[in-house]
Design a protein around this motif. Structure first.
Motif, PDB file in Angstrom:
ATOM      1  N   ASP A  86       0.896  -1.184  -0.072  1.00 18.65           N
ATOM      2  CA  ASP A  86       0.080   0.231  -0.048  1.00 18.65           C
ATOM      3  C   ASP A  86       0.803   1.354   0.041  1.00 18.65           C
ATOM      4  OD1 ASP A  86       0.671   0.006   2.653  1.00 18.65           O
ATOM      5  OD2 ASP A  86      -1.202   0.101   3.697  1.00 18.65           O
ATOM      6  N   ARG A  87       2.191   1.195   0.174  1.00 23.10           N
ATOM      7  CA  ARG A  87       2.830   2.110   0.124  1.00 23.10           C
ATOM      8  C   ARG A  87       4.291   2.036  -0.718  1.00 23.10           C
ATOM      9  NH1 ARG A  87      -0.520   5.843   1.255  1.00 23.10           N
ATOM     10  NH2 ARG A  87      -0.983   6.120   3.550  1.00 23.10           N
ATOM     11  N   VAL A  88       4.861   2.906  -1.243  1.00 26.35           N
ATOM     12  CA  VAL A  88       6.065   2.917  -2.055  1.00 26.35           C
ATOM     13  C   VAL A  88       6.948   4.003  -1.527  1.00 26.35           C
ATOM     14  CG1 VAL A  88       7.081   3.220  -4.567  1.00 26.35           C
ATOM     15  CG2 VAL A  88       4.786   1.875  -4.045  1.00 26.35           C
ATOM     16  N   SER A 101      15.332  12.980   2.351  1.00 22.89           N
ATOM     17  CA  SER A 101      14.039  12.365   3.044  1.00 22.89           C
ATOM     18  C   SER A 101      13.603  11.048   2.382  1.00 22.89           C
ATOM     19  CB  SER A 101      12.824  13.290   3.113  1.00 22.89           C
ATOM     20  OG  SER A 101      12.249  13.528   1.947  1.00 22.89           O
ATOM     21  N   LEU A 102      12.785  10.133   3.115  1.00 27.25           N
ATOM     22  CA  LEU A 102      11.992   8.998   2.276  1.00 27.25           C
ATOM     23  C   LEU A 102      10.690   9.410   2.484  1.00 27.25           C
ATOM     24  CD1 LEU A 102      12.120   6.376   0.987  1.00 27.25           C
ATOM     25  CD2 LEU A 102      12.035   5.491   3.325  1.00 27.25           C
ATOM     26  N   ASP A 103       9.884   9.480   1.331  1.00 27.26           N
ATOM     27  CA  ASP A 103       8.394   9.720   1.488  1.00 27.26           C
ATOM     28  C   ASP A 103       7.797   8.375   1.052  1.00 27.26           C
ATOM     29  OD1 ASP A 103       8.741  12.458   1.957  1.00 27.26           O
ATOM     30  OD2 ASP A 103       9.227  12.867  -0.085  1.00 27.26           O
ATOM     31  N   TRP A 104       6.842   8.248   1.957  1.00 26.39           N
ATOM     32  CA  TRP A 104       6.046   6.831   1.489  1.00 26.39           C
ATOM     33  C   TRP A 104       4.675   7.270   0.903  1.00 26.39           C
ATOM     34  CZ3 TRP A 104       8.135   2.396   1.619  1.00 26.39           C
ATOM     35  CH2 TRP A 104       9.136   2.037   2.558  1.00 26.39           C
ATOM     36  N   LEU A 105       4.615   6.960  -0.460  1.00 23.62           N
ATOM     37  CA  LEU A 105       3.290   7.465  -1.013  1.00 23.62           C
ATOM     38  C   LEU A 105       2.320   6.189  -1.482  1.00 23.62           C
ATOM     39  CD1 LEU A 105       5.403   9.327  -3.539  1.00 23.62           C
ATOM     40  CD2 LEU A 105       4.346  10.200  -1.603  1.00 23.62           C
ATOM     41  N   THR A 106       1.152   6.600  -1.628  1.00 16.08           N
ATOM     42  CA  THR A 106       0.374   5.480  -2.098  1.00 16.08           C
ATOM     43  C   THR A 106       0.946   4.844  -3.607  1.00 16.08           C
ATOM     44  OG1 THR A 106      -1.292   6.799  -3.180  1.00 16.08           O
ATOM     45  CG2 THR A 106      -1.459   6.307  -0.825  1.00 16.08           C
ATOM     46  N   PRO A 107       0.672   4.066  -4.329  1.00 11.90           N
ATOM     47  CA  PRO A 107       0.935   3.564  -5.593  1.00 11.90           C
ATOM     48  C   PRO A 107       0.050   4.663  -6.599  1.00 11.90           C
ATOM     49  CG  PRO A 107       0.168   1.718  -4.673  1.00 11.90           C
ATOM     50  CD  PRO A 107       0.050   2.673  -3.650  1.00 11.90           C
TER      51      PRO A 107
END
Length: 179
Positions: free
Chosen positions: A44-46, A142-148
């Protein structure tokens, strides 16, 4: 210190040697597309890194880098994951060495979707499940967790460098979740 044929410590290539090699032959890279799974087990996250580009602008990338002499693909992938995501990211190495995608970077634009003005490089691309806490390191801001859906949005893909938005899309397609 005497260097041997199997000397593969951190002094792999100095900057001048690397520049010389980059002009003469393709180098092998690994890329890992960081993903997190939800409670249902589905991705659910990339994760996309934010870095300062050579131009001074900000840009997004996925985890990755060169494979060192006498270093296995798995070891290289985990080394770059630790460098980019931190020691507590707890990534899972791929069970199979078969990549979901192969990205061939050329120094000349337009030869392939992937462009790196420094070199001709071949990158083996893997899905990299992450279950721990990430703390970006190296030159990552930074590292950003995004939805697909967010990861392939025009806003985000416009920030990707070297054509890596195609790797993100290929990874999501491989996972069966391309929005």
């Amino acid at each position: 210190m005497t260097r041997t044929a199997l000397d593969y410590d951190d002094n792999w290539l100095d900057p001048d040697e690397l520049a010389h090699m980059r002009r003469r032959l393709p180098l092998t890279y690994v890329h890992g597309l960081p993903v997190q799974r939800g409670d249902d087990g589905e991705v659910d996250r990339v994760g996309l890194l934010l870095r300062t580009l050579d131009t001074g602008a900000l840009g997004r990338e996925i985890v990755g880098g060169r494979v060192k002499f006498h270093e296995s693909i798995r070891t290289a992938l985990l080394r770059h994951a630790e460098k980019d995501l931190g020691t507590l990211a707890l990534p899972t190495a791929p069970l199979s060495l078969t990549p979901f995608h192969v990205a061939e970077y050329f120094p000349t634009e337009g030869v392939s979707p992937y462009h790196d003005p420094r070199q001709h490089a071949v990158a083996l691309c893997y899905i990299l499940p992450v279950i721990g806490d990430c703390s970006p390191g190296g030159d990552a801001l930074s590292l950003d967790w995004l939805t697909p859906h967010e990861a392939v949005s025009p806003e985000i893909t416009g920030e990707m460098r070297h054509g890596q938005q195609h790797i993100v899309r290929a990874g999501l397609a491989h996972l069966g979740i391309l929005p």
